[in-house]
Design an enzyme around this catalytic site. Structure first.
Site, mmCIF file in Angstrom:
data_model
loop_
_atom_site.group_PDB
_atom_site.id
_atom_site.type_symbol
_atom_site.label_atom_id
_atom_site.label_comp_id
_atom_site.label_asym_id
_atom_site.label_seq_id
_atom_site.Cartn_x
_atom_site.Cartn_y
_atom_site.Cartn_z
ATOM 1 N N ASP A 1 -0.280 5.149 0.870
ATOM 2 C CA ASP A 1 -0.545 6.175 1.884
ATOM 3 C C ASP A 1 -0.613 5.551 3.271
ATOM 4 O O ASP A 1 -1.405 4.637 3.518
ATOM 5 C CB ASP A 1 -1.850 6.910 1.561
ATOM 6 C CG ASP A 1 -1.702 7.713 0.285
ATOM 7 O OD1 ASP A 1 -0.802 8.562 0.245
ATOM 8 O OD2 ASP A 1 -2.478 7.484 -0.664
ATOM 9 N N GLY B 39 -9.621 10.144 -2.907
ATOM 10 C CA GLY B 39 -9.809 11.574 -2.674
ATOM 11 C C GLY B 39 -11.090 12.127 -3.273
ATOM 12 O O GLY B 39 -11.806 12.911 -2.629
ATOM 13 N N LYS B 40 -11.413 11.718 -4.496
ATOM 14 C CA LYS B 40 -12.649 12.224 -5.114
ATOM 15 C C LYS B 40 -13.868 11.720 -4.328
ATOM 16 O O LYS B 40 -14.808 12.467 -4.070
ATOM 17 C CB LYS B 40 -12.741 11.764 -6.591
ATOM 18 C CG LYS B 40 -11.708 12.425 -7.489
ATOM 19 C CD LYS B 40 -11.985 12.181 -8.963
ATOM 20 C CE LYS B 40 -11.649 10.762 -9.407
ATOM 21 N NZ LYS B 40 -10.203 10.438 -9.377
ATOM 22 N N LYS C 26 -5.827 19.526 -6.130
ATOM 23 C CA LYS C 26 -5.320 18.951 -4.872
ATOM 24 C C LYS C 26 -4.128 18.032 -5.130
ATOM 25 O O LYS C 26 -3.136 18.045 -4.401
ATOM 26 C CB LYS C 26 -6.455 18.205 -4.151
ATOM 27 C CG LYS C 26 -6.022 17.375 -2.960
ATOM 28 C CD LYS C 26 -5.846 15.919 -3.333
ATOM 29 C CE LYS C 26 -5.098 15.147 -2.278
ATOM 30 N NZ LYS C 26 -4.864 13.747 -2.671
ATOM 31 N N HIS D 212 -10.031 17.969 -7.310
ATOM 32 C CA HIS D 212 -9.133 16.883 -6.965
ATOM 33 C C HIS D 212 -7.842 16.937 -7.786
ATOM 34 O O HIS D 212 -6.749 16.637 -7.277
ATOM 35 C CB HIS D 212 -9.828 15.526 -7.153
ATOM 36 C CG HIS D 212 -8.997 14.374 -6.689
ATOM 37 N ND1 HIS D 212 -8.328 13.543 -7.562
ATOM 38 C CD2 HIS D 212 -8.684 13.948 -5.447
ATOM 39 C CE1 HIS D 212 -7.666 12.640 -6.860
ATOM 40 N NE2 HIS D 212 -7.863 12.858 -5.583
ATOM 41 N N ASP E 284 0.868 -1.170 0.000
ATOM 42 C CA ASP E 284 0.000 0.000 0.000
ATOM 43 C C ASP E 284 0.920 1.240 0.000
ATOM 44 O O ASP E 284 2.119 1.132 0.257
ATOM 45 C CB ASP E 284 -0.865 -0.049 1.265
ATOM 46 C CG ASP E 284 -1.581 1.252 1.510
ATOM 47 O OD1 ASP E 284 -2.262 1.724 0.593
ATOM 48 O OD2 ASP E 284 -1.445 1.800 2.626
HETATM 49 C C1 XBP Z 1 -5.318 6.201 0.808
HETATM 50 C C2 XBP Z 1 -6.411 6.977 0.232
HETATM 51 C C3 XBP Z 1 -6.148 8.041 -0.748
HETATM 52 C C4 XBP Z 1 -5.451 9.258 -0.197
HETATM 53 C C5 XBP Z 1 -5.684 10.440 -1.091
HETATM 54 O O1 XBP Z 1 -4.893 5.288 -0.158
HETATM 55 O O2 XBP Z 1 -7.548 6.706 0.524
HETATM 56 O O3 XBP Z 1 -7.392 8.440 -1.229
HETATM 57 O O4 XBP Z 1 -5.979 9.595 1.073
HETATM 58 O O5 XBP Z 1 -5.268 10.174 -2.387
HETATM 59 P P1 XBP Z 1 -3.895 4.019 0.106
HETATM 60 P P2 XBP Z 1 -6.129 10.646 -3.669
HETATM 61 O O6 XBP Z 1 -3.649 3.893 1.571
HETATM 62 O O7 XBP Z 1 -4.620 2.840 -0.479
HETATM 63 O O8 XBP Z 1 -2.649 4.307 -0.658
HETATM 64 O O9 XBP Z 1 -6.659 12.015 -3.351
HETATM 65 O O10 XBP Z 1 -5.146 10.666 -4.819
HETATM 66 O O11 XBP Z 1 -7.223 9.632 -3.842
HETATM 67 MG MG MG Z 2 -2.996 3.153 3.353
#
Ligand code: XBP
Ligand code: MG
Length: 257
Positions: A13, A55-56, A87, A84, A11
């Protein structure tokens, strides 16, 4: 197929780096301000919004739940898409500034896996350009090439906790789920990886440490380093003090045997 470890799926984030509080959240707020909106996501409120992955999807949930009468000219879909995109540019600026380092143990584990010839994949709900920026910032210009596949964002219709992004990554790697391990940080991520059939190790962070992780092979506070041990929250790492290939191989053999 078997119980030999052939690949790792990461993963992004919260797992490769703590991107949410000082990265995505800040970028959302900058985009809101730039669009003339008085929306502001504080640290605690953003933690609750993280239950919605993507995010969206998160912006849409916020609008639907707190501003049901919000009707932007041109329609909500286009408005969210533009907000987005802006962002995402702010997020990449933060990453390129070097303000978001990799989490402890990530570089060590990636290096070890590469040296061992394991397949490496990314399975994330975030935008692919964000992933690439983070990998370049954390690993150098060839960082994205360390991975045999980057499965990201809108490549699948249903985001985590749906298993789709993990299934896509497994398919692109040519890997059976019994041969891989997912590294995650959240309950949504764990659910997605487990539903795709993957053994999963969770390294929690500030936003996810209170969550429940049913079915995780191991839950730790970080991947750790040989001289800076992880703290075990659930599971049995034997004598290991950090997440390395010896431990991951052992976890896989224990579960699959
Ligand atoms: C985490 C998420 C992402 C980020 C924001 O994803 O839910 O949406 O918070 O990124 P993961 P975007 O842990 O699966 O990597 O705004 O580009 O969606
Ligand atoms: Mg994550």
């Amino acid at each position: 197929m078997g119980n030999t470890l052939r690949g790792l799926l990461f993963d992004v984030d919260g797992t490769l780096a703590d991107t949410e509080r000082d990265g995505h959240r800040v970028a959302f707020n900058r985009a809101f301000a730039q669009a003339g909106l008085d929306w502001r996501w504080d640290v605690a409120g953003y933690g609750k919004l993280l239950a919605v992955s993507g995010g969206k999807e998160r912006i849409r949930y916020f609008v639907d739940s707190t501003l049901p009468d919000f009707r932007p000219p041109g329609g909500l879909d286009a408005f969210i898409a533009e907000l987005h995109a802006r962002k995402s540019r702010y997020f990449r600026e933060l990453v390129e500034d070097g303000s978001i380092p990799l989490r402890p143990g990530v570089l060590r584990l990636l290096r070890e896996a590469r040296e061992a010839g394991l397949l490496l994949g990314i399975a994330t709900t975030t935008t692919e350009a964000n992933v690439r920026a983070l990998l370049v910032s954390g690993l150098g210009a060839d960082g994205p090439c360390w991975f045999d596949t980057i499965a990201a964002g809108d490549a699948v219709p249903a985001k985590k906790p749906a298993p789709d992004i993990y299934r896509l990554a497994l398919r692109e790697l040519g890997l059976d789920s019994s041969e891989g391990i997912a590294i995650e940080d959240s309950d949504n991520g764990l659910a997605a990886a487990r539903a795709a059939g993957l053994l999963t190790v969770v390294a929690v962070n500030e936003y996810t440490r209170q969550q429940a992780f049913p079915g995780a092979a191991l839950v730790v506070d970080q991947l750790g380093e040989p001289d800076s041990a992880f703290r075990v929250l659930a599971g049995d790492p034997g004598r290991s003090t950090c997440v390395d290939l010896a431990l991951l191989g052992q976890l896989l053999r224990t579960v699959r045997s």
